[in-house]
Design an enzyme around this catalytic site. Structure first.
Site, PDB file in Angstrom:
ATOM      1  NE  ARG A   1      43.319  36.222  36.572  1.00  0.00           N
ATOM      2  CZ  ARG A   1      43.146  37.217  35.701  1.00  0.00           C
ATOM      3  NH1 ARG A   1      43.963  37.337  34.670  1.00  0.00           N
ATOM      4  NH2 ARG A   1      42.152  38.076  35.866  1.00  0.00           N
TER       5      ARG A   1
ATOM      6  CG  HIS B   1      40.357  42.079  38.203  1.00  0.00           C
ATOM      7  ND1 HIS B   1      41.270  42.104  39.236  1.00  0.00           N
ATOM      8  CD2 HIS B   1      40.218  40.771  37.855  1.00  0.00           C
ATOM      9  CE1 HIS B   1      41.675  40.881  39.494  1.00  0.00           C
ATOM     10  NE2 HIS B   1      41.051  40.056  38.670  1.00  0.00           N
TER      11      HIS B   1
ATOM     12  NE  ARG C   1      39.859  35.243  34.537  1.00  0.00           N
ATOM     13  CZ  ARG C   1      39.836  36.493  34.086  1.00  0.00           C
ATOM     14  NH1 ARG C   1      40.232  36.752  32.841  1.00  0.00           N
ATOM     15  NH2 ARG C   1      39.389  37.483  34.849  1.00  0.00           N
TER      16      ARG C   1
ATOM     17  CE  LYS D   1      34.948  35.281  36.093  1.00  0.00           C
ATOM     18  NZ  LYS D   1      35.465  35.108  37.474  1.00  0.00           N
TER      19      LYS D   1
ATOM     20  CG  HIS E   1      43.078  31.289  39.089  1.00  0.00           C
ATOM     21  ND1 HIS E   1      42.729  31.621  37.795  1.00  0.00           N
ATOM     22  CD2 HIS E   1      42.688  32.334  39.860  1.00  0.00           C
ATOM     23  CE1 HIS E   1      42.142  32.808  37.786  1.00  0.00           C
ATOM     24  NE2 HIS E   1      42.114  33.257  39.032  1.00  0.00           N
TER      25      HIS E   1
ATOM     26  CE1 TYR F   1      45.753  38.143  43.360  1.00  0.00           C
ATOM     27  CE2 TYR F   1      44.667  39.927  42.199  1.00  0.00           C
ATOM     28  CZ  TYR F   1      44.896  38.581  42.378  1.00  0.00           C
ATOM     29  OH  TYR F   1      44.257  37.658  41.580  1.00  0.00           O
TER      30      TYR F   1
END
Length: 255
Positions: free
Chosen positions: A210, A233, A118, A143, A207, A242
């Site tokens: 990524r 994640h 990120r 995150k 972004h 994805y």
């Protein structure tokens, strides 16, 4: 005073500064208005479900933790319409990197793509976070406040070693000309300028690098659980988006 109490509470609770700033802004905007009326007005203005829910969550935290009120709203969180991420092809990534003349900026964008980072993670990287021996990047407090390991692209070994030569372990890798780390706004502006120069006609953002990293790994046969871990994640569901943008040219129509 109450905003200061909210800031203090969130800092102690371990929220990121970015989230603290966002929540306090939301609470200030809501003020003494009825939350449902406020959210309805914002919805009519065309704000996304994500933004409406941020207002909702901020007010709930403020009401329960600072005002000590019982919070029992009679309306739900807004439905979020999931949009597919904008992904650059491998050729487009190379084209974009090729127009960046500043070597530090090129390395920054290359690392964001090559490691799936990120923008906040890239600008916060310090020299000590690059582990050439283990061939990994240590992403500190990503995150959600989580640490994780990311891929250290072999193609960037030489460039990174030259960039950090003479720096101390605590120095930022990507420093601004005035000292200190680059801001996220500057990093995003670097990407935007490269996108314009490349002539790529996609509404991509920093972004998207990524997103492209994850999609290209999936296309190359990397297990989705490994991709989930590399991206940090919490849920596999987040990573599975994805599968909807991965290249399907290897699948033949039954027609």
């Amino acid at each position: 005073m109450e905003i200061e109490r909210l800031q203090r509470y969130m800092r102690v609770a371990g929220y990121s500064q970015r989230t603290i700033d966002a929540y306090c802004r939301c609470v200030r905007e809501i003020g003494t208005q009825d939350l449902l009326v406020f959210l309805d007005r914002q919805s009519k203005r065309g704000l996304t479900g994500y933004t409406l829910n941020q207002y909702h969550a901020a007010y709930k935290l403020y009401a329960t933790k600072i005002l000590r009120r019982t919070y029992t709203p009679k309306f739900p969180y807004a439905k979020r319409h999931k949009k597919l991420p904008i992904v650059l092809t491998h050729a487009e990534v190379q084209e974009l990197l090729g127009v960046v003349k500043n070597s530090k900026h090129r390395i920054m964008l290359s690392l964001a793509y090559g490691a799936g980072l990120r923008v906040t993670e890239v600008v916060n990287l310090r020299v000590r976070d690059i582990d050439f021996g283990m061939k990994v990047i240590w992403v500190r407090s990503g995150k959600g406040g989580k640490d994780r390991k990311a891929i250290l692209p072999e193609k960037l070994y030489s460039d990174l070693q030259n960039l950090i030569a003479g720096k101390s372990p605590d120095d930022f890798i990507f420093e601004s000309e005035r000292g200190g780390k680059l801001t996220t706004r500057t990093a995003q502006a670097v990407f935007a300028q490269a996108l314009r120069r490349s002539g790529i006609g996609k509404h991509a953002t920093f972004h998207s690098l990524r997103h492209s990293f994850a999609t290209h790994l999936l296309e190359n046969g990397t297990d989705i659980r490994q991709i989930q871990e590399l991206l940090g994640h919490s849920s596999i569901t987040t990573t599975q988006i994805y599968t909807h943008v991965a290249n399907i040219t290897n699948i033949r129509s039954p027609l």
